[in-house]
Design a protein around this motif. Structure first.
Motif, PDB file in Angstrom:
ATOM      1  N   VAL B  11       0.874  -1.177   0.000  1.00 39.33           N
ATOM      2  CA  VAL B  11       0.000   0.000   0.000  1.00 39.33           C
ATOM      3  C   VAL B  11       0.910   1.225   0.000  1.00 39.33           C
ATOM      4  CG1 VAL B  11      -1.822   1.260   1.199  1.00 39.33           C
ATOM      5  CG2 VAL B  11      -1.770  -1.230   1.313  1.00 39.33           C
ATOM      6  N   ARG B  12       0.748   2.072  -1.007  1.00 39.13           N
ATOM      7  CA  ARG B  12       1.676   3.188  -1.213  1.00 39.13           C
ATOM      8  C   ARG B  12       0.900   4.490  -1.283  1.00 39.13           C
ATOM      9  NH1 ARG B  12       3.812   0.680  -5.782  1.00 39.13           N
ATOM     10  NH2 ARG B  12       2.837   2.119  -7.220  1.00 39.13           N
ATOM     11  N   PRO B  13       1.143   5.430  -0.382  1.00 38.41           N
ATOM     12  CA  PRO B  13       0.426   6.719  -0.484  1.00 38.41           C
ATOM     13  C   PRO B  13       0.900   7.475  -1.731  1.00 38.41           C
ATOM     14  CG  PRO B  13       1.623   6.534   1.605  1.00 38.41           C
ATOM     15  CD  PRO B  13       2.095   5.423   0.741  1.00 38.41           C
ATOM     16  N   GLU B  14      -0.026   8.088  -2.441  1.00 40.71           N
ATOM     17  CA  GLU B  14       0.317   8.896  -3.620  1.00 40.71           C
ATOM     18  C   GLU B  14       0.147  10.376  -3.302  1.00 40.71           C
ATOM     19  OE1 GLU B  14       1.567   7.790  -6.371  1.00 40.71           O
ATOM     20  OE2 GLU B  14       1.000   5.682  -6.549  1.00 40.71           O
ATOM     21  N   THR B  18      -5.136   9.844  -1.941  1.00 38.55           N
ATOM     22  CA  THR B  18      -5.096   8.666  -2.815  1.00 38.55           C
ATOM     23  C   THR B  18      -3.958   7.726  -2.420  1.00 38.55           C
ATOM     24  OG1 THR B  18      -3.709   9.845  -4.398  1.00 38.55           O
ATOM     25  CG2 THR B  18      -6.055   9.825  -4.853  1.00 38.55           C
ATOM     26  N   LYS B  19      -4.237   6.456  -2.592  1.00 38.37           N
ATOM     27  CA  LYS B  19      -3.221   5.439  -2.349  1.00 38.37           C
ATOM     28  C   LYS B  19      -3.223   4.447  -3.491  1.00 38.37           C
ATOM     29  CE  LYS B  19      -2.959   5.554   2.651  1.00 38.37           C
ATOM     30  NZ  LYS B  19      -3.448   4.974   3.889  1.00 38.37           N
ATOM     31  N   THR B  20      -2.047   3.911  -3.774  1.00 40.76           N
ATOM     32  CA  THR B  20      -1.949   2.815  -4.727  1.00 40.76           C
ATOM     33  C   THR B  20      -1.838   1.523  -3.941  1.00 40.76           C
ATOM     34  OG1 THR B  20      -0.988   4.126  -6.492  1.00 40.76           O
ATOM     35  CG2 THR B  20      -0.526   1.764  -6.528  1.00 40.76           C
ATOM     36  N   THR B  67      -5.215   2.559  -8.056  1.00 38.56           N
ATOM     37  CA  THR B  67      -5.017   3.788  -7.293  1.00 38.56           C
ATOM     38  C   THR B  67      -6.405   4.290  -6.914  1.00 38.56           C
ATOM     39  OG1 THR B  67      -2.996   4.307  -8.487  1.00 38.56           O
ATOM     40  CG2 THR B  67      -4.052   6.117  -7.300  1.00 38.56           C
ATOM     41  N   ARG B  70      -9.795   8.443  -1.796  1.00 36.24           N
ATOM     42  CA  ARG B  70     -10.690   8.303  -0.656  1.00 36.24           C
ATOM     43  C   ARG B  70     -11.823   9.313  -0.763  1.00 36.24           C
ATOM     44  NH1 ARG B  70     -12.328   9.347   4.435  1.00 36.24           N
ATOM     45  NH2 ARG B  70     -11.890   7.782   6.035  1.00 36.24           N
ATOM     46  N   THR B  81      -8.519   2.493   1.271  1.00 31.24           N
ATOM     47  CA  THR B  81      -7.370   3.376   1.505  1.00 31.24           C
ATOM     48  C   THR B  81      -6.900   3.364   2.960  1.00 31.24           C
ATOM     49  OG1 THR B  81      -8.860   5.246   1.835  1.00 31.24           O
ATOM     50  CG2 THR B  81      -7.934   4.988  -0.372  1.00 31.24           C
ATOM     51  N   ASP B  82      -7.814   3.117   3.916  1.00 31.27           N
ATOM     52  CA  ASP B  82      -7.445   3.263   5.330  1.00 31.27           C
ATOM     53  C   ASP B  82      -7.191   1.936   6.037  1.00 31.27           C
ATOM     54  OD1 ASP B  82      -8.105   5.787   4.635  1.00 31.27           O
ATOM     55  OD2 ASP B  82      -9.778   6.016   6.032  1.00 31.27           O
TER      56      ASP B  82
END
Lengths: 85, 241
Positions: B11-14, B18-20, B67, B70, B81-82
């Protein structure tokens, strides 16, 4: 134009589940105005079910309601639907 | 079309919203850039919620990446996302869609126009284009509110580096950093006339974003004389959640 309006792409999964082939590139002809277009570009409204409307004249093309394992599909607004296998 | 178990591997924050999320999906049949998956969550009481998300990764990528933006009142996106952590599993099916997909056989140039998280399927296209070594002249016109809202900022900075015919033009519609050299207004016909190809040069345009954005851009392109059949659109709305 409503912000809640989407397009046929958003129904790709539901349509493929029912018709068993990729449907966003299928070409539908509106029974009301005769405009032919790909399902991906028609307008879509989502409520209790899905309503697909002609991008040209706004007439209803297709209505889909799913519940559990059953689906009801109303195709009255479509003159023809051309599918690719 | 079957529901498959998809295991979260990263899980990668963008951006702040938004997260990927990268998934390992056993048996994944492969996809084309621009396609979606349907994601299904099932609560303990059996209640199910389904949403459609664009695939962000190129077909060549080892994992399937989505991606997700939220949406505060959303039913599905806040969970994705969370709550998701590596090792968690969700269900997805696909890929679906065929209308809004990258076509490497296009003649002429390609214009990708993204509004907000509408950039996601366009990024899959840019990644596929690069992975294939394509030299199709391609411009991404990306509209975001602020520079902090630009998804894939680092990667986009370098995507056009090797002179393969890809570039990015930004417009920041709310706040611009000092010395900003990009655009600072909404995408309209005039901006498209400046930043887009001439009608005879356009092979295909892919436009993705919120419905009002897509309507404005697609309408603008057609007003400028582009053939409607060359303008592919994909809308998403607040019901996406």
């Amino acid at each position: 134009m409503s912000e809640l309006m989407l397009d046929g792409n958003a129904a790709a999964g539901v349509l493929q589940e029912i018709f068993t082939v990729e449907m966003t590139t299928a070409v539908g002809t509106c029974d009301s105005c005769g405009t032919a277009g790909e399902v991906g570009e028609v307008h879509l409204y989502r409520g209790a079910g899905l309503v697909l409307r002609c991008a040209h004249c706004d007439a209803t093309l297709m209505k889909i309601v799913t519940s559990g394992t059953r689906s009801w599909v109303d195709l009255r607004g479509l003159r023809t639907l051309q599918l690719h296998s | 079309m079957t529901w498959r178990a998809a295991k979260v591997v990263e899980v990668r924050p963008e951006t702040s919203r938004t997260k990927t999320i990268a998934f390992e999906v056993p048996g994944w049949p492969g996809h084309r850039a621009g396609q979606h998956v349907d994601v299904r969550l099932t609560a303990e009481d059996g209640y199910q919620a389904e949403r459609s998300y664009s695939i962000a990764s190129a077909p060549e990528s080892p994992n399937l990446e989505l991606t997700v933006e939220r949406l505060d009142d959303g039913e599905v996106s806040p969970y994705l996302t969370d709550e998701l952590r590596p090792g968690d599993e969700i269900e997805l099916r696909g890929p679906v869609g065929g209308y809004f997909v990258w076509d490497a056989r296009v003649e002429g140039s390609v214009l990708l126009v993204g509004g907000g998280s509408g950039v996601v399927p366009l990024m899959a296209m840019a990644r596929q284009r690069r992975a294939e070594g394509s030299t199709i002249p391609t411009r991404l016109l990306y509209s975001a509110r602020t520079i902090e809202d630009v998804i894939y900022r680092e990667e986009l900075m370098h995507l056009g580096d090797d002179g393969d015919g890809f570039d990015v033009v930004y417009t920041l519609t709310r706040v611009q950093p000092p010395d900003w050299r990009g655009y600072d207004r909404r995408v309209d016909r005039d901006l498209l006339a400046e930043a887009g190809p001439a009608p005879g040069e356009l092979g295909l345009s892919f436009v993705c974003g919120p419905t009002p954005f897509v309507e404005a851009v697609a309408g603008g392109l057609v007003e400028l004389g582009h053939e409607p059949a060359r303008v592919k659109t994909e809308r998403f709305g607040p019901t996406g959640g």
